[in-house]
Design an enzyme around this catalytic site. Structure first.
Site, PDB file in Angstrom:
ATOM      1  N   GLY A  20       0.792  -1.196  -0.012  1.00  0.00           N
ATOM      2  CA  GLY A  20       0.057   0.045  -0.020  1.00  0.00           C
ATOM      3  C   GLY A  20       0.723   1.415  -0.137  1.00  0.00           C
ATOM      4  O   GLY A  20       1.931   1.332  -0.368  1.00  0.00           O
ATOM      5  N   SER A  21       0.310   2.214   0.814  1.00  0.00           N
ATOM      6  CA  SER A  21       0.969   3.633   0.420  1.00  0.00           C
ATOM      7  C   SER A  21       2.516   3.708   1.226  1.00  0.00           C
ATOM      8  O   SER A  21       3.002   4.778   1.079  1.00  0.00           O
ATOM      9  CB  SER A  21       0.058   4.761   1.216  1.00  0.00           C
ATOM     10  OG  SER A  21      -1.151   4.776   0.350  1.00  0.00           O
ATOM     11  N   THR A  22       2.702   2.745   2.155  1.00  0.00           N
ATOM     12  CA  THR A  22       4.077   2.695   2.806  1.00  0.00           C
ATOM     13  C   THR A  22       5.081   2.594   1.626  1.00  0.00           C
ATOM     14  O   THR A  22       6.155   3.033   1.858  1.00  0.00           O
ATOM     15  CB  THR A  22       4.321   1.404   3.561  1.00  0.00           C
ATOM     16  OG1 THR A  22       4.041   0.224   2.775  1.00  0.00           O
ATOM     17  CG2 THR A  22       3.339   1.714   4.786  1.00  0.00           C
TER      18      THR A  22
ATOM     19  N   LYS B 160       5.058   4.280  -1.034  1.00  0.00           N
ATOM     20  CA  LYS B 160       5.347   5.601  -1.588  1.00  0.00           C
ATOM     21  C   LYS B 160       6.509   6.263  -1.156  1.00  0.00           C
ATOM     22  O   LYS B 160       7.379   7.141  -1.970  1.00  0.00           O
ATOM     23  CB  LYS B 160       4.205   6.434  -1.104  1.00  0.00           C
ATOM     24  CG  LYS B 160       2.820   6.248  -1.879  1.00  0.00           C
ATOM     25  CD  LYS B 160       1.729   7.202  -1.339  1.00  0.00           C
ATOM     26  CE  LYS B 160       0.469   6.552  -2.197  1.00  0.00           C
ATOM     27  NZ  LYS B 160      -0.811   7.227  -1.571  1.00  0.00           N
TER      28      LYS B 160
END
Length: 484
Positions: free
Chosen positions: A216-218, A220
């Site tokens: 997920g957004s980790t 990014k």
């Protein structure tokens, strides 16, 4: 000698030669394989004929040996807080073999290793009983307890690393199991083993090392690192020229944002509120091949041995532009273990230097002499020091002003990134709540943490990672800091 007798003599000579060849082959070529074969009962009996050495945490054993009434297996393995430490120790069972540290360092623990030849020889002369050596780990008891208790009844995992050295400080996985429950070979041991094998929640799975999740957004932070390293942008506070909506390449679908204010958001702002569109667009601009290059430098697309094998995390080398854009926000084909995301965080906290993770500090002889010690080893440099410090600034902003506020620790600088990864066909599976973070003091960063929680309540974008996973990361970081 007549002809028939000569033929018989030659035939007998060939038989003797074949016997000699076979005997030497068994004694020298296949000796090691036969000695370590699972069905060699003599090896199994020898393994439990004497007290097994211990696995050590904070100078204290977390394992032991109990005397039995059995004539063959004189001792049985015991564990202190078995479920908490199972992801580290593994198990040693008279009936079901051994795994993880118990298996990898079996020679040291049983005293049968070639490294302990001198000790065994001295014991023969002195009449002392044979003893196993010890395996001293890098683990922190306080950090492991915080991780295990933080996960509680949730399904998930925690990995914590000391960034400067690569020492693993915590490795928790839930649900877990008690290795003591099947350490013998009786009916109760078999019942306990079979129950674990049938459990749909897979308590024997080491989720910290062996389970891969969409990060997920980790992820990014990896995309941001790639954008900085490959010169797609240099100023983290400048507008990124991202339209709203931004359409996924090779698709008519717009990239969905859970956050507001993502149009033309700067990289710093996009990290703070976790704008999918900004990072997907950046990943597209960086290109798939350069994203693969940066991800690989962080440890993706390779197995890691700590010394227990950790599954390979993946950034797809063959996907199209649309897949790369989705993968840049930690979805599509991107997968990561908790250990891998802890490695990413540790590299950023360590000013761009990724150290090889390990959890065995040293091996000890029965008399406590050190026979082997692990030295910290640099694995790679995924980002420059300058860009690592820019990433730190953004991650610290996430905790101070953004979605990671639940990880704040008074008087300590904390950087982090939240994430909620969609899962399953049409994203209808159980979402995963993520949080990665590091704590920083005047002496540098003593700990980097990755937490993943498999929980059906994980909803609402990165809010779930901040709500479910961040408090666990905070407790682990605080345990390490308090010990310092």
């Amino acid at each position: 000698m007549n002809k028939p007798l000569r033929r018989i003599a030659i035939f007998c000579g060939l038989l003797i030669l074949a016997l000699l060849v076979r005997t030497n082959w068994l004694q020298f070529v296949e000796a090691e394989e036969l000695n370590t074969h699972d069905r060699n009962r003599r090896v199994l009996i020898d393994r439990y004929a004497s007290e097994r050495g211990n696995i050590i945490v904070d100078g204290k054993p977390i394992t032991g040996s109990a005397k039995t009434d059995d004539t063959d297996f004189a001792f049985k393995r015991t564990y202190i807080n078995g479920p908490m430490w199972a992801p580290v120790t593994g198990y040693a069972s008279q009936a079901f073999g051994a795994n993880q540290i118990e298996n990898l360092e079996d020679g040291i623990l049983t005293g049968n290793s070639d490294q302990l030849f001198f000790d065994r020889t001295m014991a023969m002369f002195t009449g002392d009983k044979k003893k196993g050596g010890n395996v001293v780990t890098t683990l922190s008891g306080a950090a492991q307890k915080a991780a295990f208790e933080g996960l509680g009844s949730k399904k998930g995992a925690v990995a914590a690393i000391e960034p400067k050295t690569g020492k693993i400080l915590a490795l928790a996985s839930t649900p877990s199991y008690d290795p003591s429950s099947f350490a013998g070979y009786g009916a109760t041991d078999e019942k306990a083993w079979n129950a674990l094998e049938k459990d749909k929640d897979k308590p024997t799975l080491n989720r910290a090392l062996r389970e891969v999740y969409p990060p997920g957004s980790t992820f990014k932070v990896v995309t941001a690192a790639a954008a900085l390293e490959h010169g797609v942008l240099k100023d983290i506070d400048e507008d990124t020229d991202t339209p709203e909506p931004w359409k996924i390449p090779l698709s008519t679908q717009p990239m969905k944002n859970h956050a507001k204010g993502c149009e033309n958001a700067s990289l710093n702002r996009a990290m703070e509120v976790s704008c999918n569109s900004v990072f997907a667009k950046l990943g597209d601009e960086v290109s798939r091949d350069k994203m693969v290059e940066t991800a690989s430098k962080f440890g993706f697309n390779a197995e890691h041995f700590v010394p227990v094998r950790a599954s390979s995390s993946t950034y797809d080398k063959n996907m199209d532009r649309g897949g790369n854009a989705l993968s840049s926000i930690g979805q599509f084909n991107t997968t990561a273990t908790p250990l891998q995301m802890a490695m990413v965080t540790a590299a950023i906290a360590n000013d761009g230097k990724l150290m090889k993770p390990y959890m065995i500090d040293q091996l000890e002889a029965p008399n406590l002499d050190v026979i082997e010690k692990t030295e910290p080893q640099e694995l790679s440099r995924p980002v420059s020091q300058e860009n690592a410090q820019l990433l730190q600034k953004m991650m610290e902003n996430v905790v101070e002003k953004g979605t990671g506020g639940n990880a704040k620790i008074k008087g300590v600088t904390v950087g982090g990134k939240t994430g909620t990864a969609e899962n399953g066909f049409n994203n209808k599976g159980t979402p995963y709540a993520w949080f990665i973070s590091y704590a920083k003091t005047g002496d540098g960063s003593p700990v980097a943490v990755a937490v993943v929680v498999e929980d059906s309540d994980a909803r609402g974008g990165d809010i779930s990672g901040g709500g479910l996973a961040a408090p666990i990361a905070k407790s682990v970081m605080k345990a390490v800091l308090d010990k310092k």
